[in-house]
Write an enzyme that holds these catalytic residues in place. Structure first.
Site, PDB file in Angstrom:
ATOM      1  N   TYR A 155       0.831  -1.053   0.204  1.00 22.98           N
ATOM      2  CA  TYR A 155      -0.010   0.065  -0.166  1.00 22.98           C
ATOM      3  C   TYR A 155       1.098   1.215   0.018  1.00 22.98           C
ATOM      4  CZ  TYR A 155      -3.128   3.859   1.540  1.00 22.98           C
ATOM      5  OH  TYR A 155      -3.148   4.981   1.887  1.00 22.98           O
TER       6      TYR A 155
HETATM    7  P1  NAD Z   1     -12.283   4.714   1.752  1.00 18.80           P
HETATM    8  O1  NAD Z   1     -12.431   3.284   1.344  1.00 18.80           O
HETATM    9  O2  NAD Z   1     -13.411   5.039   2.997  1.00 18.80           O
HETATM   10  O3  NAD Z   1     -12.747   5.168   0.380  1.00 18.80           O
HETATM   11  C1  NAD Z   1     -12.196   5.368  -0.637  1.00 18.80           C
HETATM   12  C2  NAD Z   1     -12.797   5.253  -1.868  1.00 18.80           C
HETATM   13  O4  NAD Z   1     -12.744   4.754  -2.777  1.00 18.80           O
HETATM   14  C3  NAD Z   1     -14.247   4.458  -1.584  1.00 18.80           C
HETATM   15  O5  NAD Z   1     -15.763   4.969  -1.260  1.00 18.80           O
HETATM   16  C4  NAD Z   1     -14.518   3.197  -2.374  1.00 18.80           C
HETATM   17  O6  NAD Z   1     -15.542   2.935  -2.033  1.00 18.80           O
HETATM   18  C5  NAD Z   1     -13.868   4.470  -3.325  1.00 18.80           C
HETATM   19  N1  NAD Z   1     -12.815   3.031  -4.443  1.00 18.80           N
HETATM   20  C6  NAD Z   1     -12.012   2.247  -4.429  1.00 18.80           C
HETATM   21  N2  NAD Z   1     -11.411   2.057  -5.214  1.00 18.80           N
HETATM   22  C7  NAD Z   1     -12.551   2.615  -6.387  1.00 18.80           C
HETATM   23  C8  NAD Z   1     -12.304   2.649  -7.879  1.00 18.80           C
HETATM   24  N3  NAD Z   1     -11.514   1.729  -8.715  1.00 18.80           N
HETATM   25  N4  NAD Z   1     -12.997   3.079  -8.701  1.00 18.80           N
HETATM   26  C9  NAD Z   1     -13.656   4.498  -7.802  1.00 18.80           C
HETATM   27  N5  NAD Z   1     -13.819   4.725  -6.004  1.00 18.80           N
HETATM   28  C10 NAD Z   1     -13.144   3.523  -6.183  1.00 18.80           C
HETATM   29  O7  NAD Z   1     -10.931   5.071   2.701  1.00 18.80           O
HETATM   30  P2  NAD Z   1     -10.605   6.714   3.493  1.00 18.80           P
HETATM   31  O8  NAD Z   1     -10.289   6.188   4.513  1.00 18.80           O
HETATM   32  O9  NAD Z   1     -11.632   7.870   2.984  1.00 18.80           O
HETATM   33  O10 NAD Z   1      -9.249   7.328   1.952  1.00 18.80           O
HETATM   34  C11 NAD Z   1      -9.394   8.435   0.874  1.00 18.80           C
HETATM   35  C12 NAD Z   1      -7.746   7.704   0.854  1.00 18.80           C
HETATM   36  O11 NAD Z   1      -7.126   8.603   1.578  1.00 18.80           O
HETATM   37  C13 NAD Z   1      -7.053   7.163   0.121  1.00 18.80           C
HETATM   38  O12 NAD Z   1      -6.638   6.965  -1.113  1.00 18.80           O
HETATM   39  C14 NAD Z   1      -6.652   6.325   0.958  1.00 18.80           C
HETATM   40  O13 NAD Z   1      -5.562   5.682   0.704  1.00 18.80           O
HETATM   41  C15 NAD Z   1      -5.693   7.689   2.217  1.00 18.80           C
HETATM   42  N6  NAD Z   1      -5.909   8.183   3.160  1.00 18.80           N
HETATM   43  C16 NAD Z   1      -6.372   7.514   4.072  1.00 18.80           C
HETATM   44  C17 NAD Z   1      -6.220   7.327   5.385  1.00 18.80           C
HETATM   45  C18 NAD Z   1      -6.937   7.122   6.413  1.00 18.80           C
HETATM   46  O14 NAD Z   1      -6.801   6.855   7.878  1.00 18.80           O
HETATM   47  N7  NAD Z   1      -8.268   7.263   6.573  1.00 18.80           N
HETATM   48  C19 NAD Z   1      -4.348   7.486   5.932  1.00 18.80           C
HETATM   49  C20 NAD Z   1      -3.997   7.837   4.276  1.00 18.80           C
HETATM   50  C21 NAD Z   1      -3.958   7.403   3.495  1.00 18.80           C
END
Ligand code: NAD
Length: 322
Positions: A155
């Site tokens: 990841y």
């Molecule tokens: P989340 O899984 O709730 O949101 C990601 C969304 O992307 C989901 O709704 C999912 O359905 C959608 N998705 C996944 N694959 C897809 C595709 N192929 N096409 C279209 N949509 C797709 O996760 P989050 O926690 O809201 O994270 C959002 C972003 O922030 C991500 O890029 C994640 O890597 C990054 N991030 C989050 C955190 C955290 O602590 N939550 C920390 C670091 C980075």
């Protein structure tokens, strides 16, 4: 602006859509309601919340995949800026299915950047992660100019590779990108695979929650409102032809043992715990130096962990268990 938000139905994406509309922007959301990391139902509920709260002429949500180049090109062709948040998140599942992470996080990001190149859209905010830092020795906060050559999980590697694509597309095509390294985000709508959610859930259900390691691992927990403020500032301020990386964290660290104690204090209940060894891919510490985001984005996280968990608990206890 008209802004495309990918991952709009997810945890961070749904809050970002709400805040963008509140600031006067029109938003098109894209999400495939993926069910790999956690079930689609909470994302459908987020989408329902958004449709109910936001005017239909200012917000619409398209169901589709970021890897579908034609669809992404059509959507990007109609906006001024992109907030690219869709990805497979989560460290441990990326060890189980690294190919899936590479496909979604890298090919998906490429299709967004290709669409921007073709449409001449030059303003992008890209969700990166503290996972790019890998297993650093404790001692000082992580800075954007640290090498980040050894992410500890597939990841983290996909997020670092995504940042490299940002700089390549800046150099080749004048894309403006702010890559945002989010540090463990929590708050209402948090993903159910994340620790704060699991602890609150264990309080409600009484079922033991697996807790990894001896409790000394520490994270820079960041409340969702602070993350969204930084994300909005980034997409509003990013300049064509500029590539910058920003840490968005809370700038304080909390050990796992202290996190559990805080949840117990806030909820008034003990958390039943199932102690497990540290897991491959896990890192002992994350800690954000946010000086650069403060300077360029006026980023100033205001929610400490006890306050944030109290706010999350207020929301959490009123919801049906996912
Ligand atoms: P989340 O899984 O709730 O949101 C990601 C969304 O992307 C989901 O709704 C999912 O359905 C959608 N998705 C996944 N694959 C897809 C595709 N192929 N096409 C279209 N949509 C797709 O996760 P989050 O926690 O809201 O994270 C959002 C972003 O922030 C991500 O890029 C994640 O890597 C990054 N991030 C989050 C955190 C955290 O602590 N939550 C920390 C670091 C980075």
């Amino acid at each position: 602006m008209r802004v495309l938000v990918t991952g709009a139905a997810g945890f961070i994406g749904s809050h970002t859509c709400e805040r963008l509309v509140a600031r006067g922007h029109d938003v098109v959301g894209l999400d495939r309601f993926d069910d790999f990391l956690y079930p689609a139902a909470p994302k459908r509920a987020n989408a329902d919340d958004l449709r109910a709260a936001l005017p239909g002429d200012r917000f619409r949500l398209v169901e589709g995949d970021i890897c579908d180049g034609e669809l992404v090109a059509r959507l990007v062709g109609d906006v001024d800026a992109v907030c690219h948040l869709a990805a497979l998140a989560g460290v441990r599942p990326s060890l189980r299915d690294p190919r899936r992470y590479v496909r979604v996080n890298l090919e998906g990001t490429l299709s967004v950047f290709e669409a921007c190149r073709a449409a001449g859209v030059r303003r992008v905010a890209f969700a990166s992660s503290s996972s790019v830092y890998g297993k650093r020795a404790a001692g000082r906060a992580f800075r954007e100019d640290d090498p980040c050559l050894e992410p500890a999980s597939p990841y983290g590697a996909t997020k670092r590779a995504g940042e490299l694509l940002c700089s390549t597309y800046r150099d080749l095509y004048g894309l403006g990108v702010s890559a945002l390294r989010f540090f463990t985000v929590y708050g209402p709508r948090q993903r159910p695979d994340m620790m704060v959610h699991k602890l609150l859930r264990a309080v409600v259900t009484g079922e033991p929650v697996p807790v990894y390691g001896d409790g000394t691992s520490a994270r820079d927990y960041t409340f969702i409102d602070d993350i969204v403020a930084g994300t909005i500032a980034a997409v509003e301020r990013v300049q064509p032809g500029a590539f910058e990386i920003y840490n968005l964290g809370g700038h304080e660290t909390t050990t796992l043992a202290d996190l559990v104690a805080t949840v117990e204090r806030v909820t008034g209940h003990p958390v039943p715990i199932d102690r497990q060894p540290m897991q491959p891919g896990d890192v002992p510490l994350t800690f954000a130096d946010v000086t650069k985001a403060a300077r360029d984005l006026d980023y100033a996280p205001t929610t400490d962990v006890a306050t944030g968990i109290a706010r999350y608990w207020e929301w959490f206890r009123g919801r049906p268990m996912p």
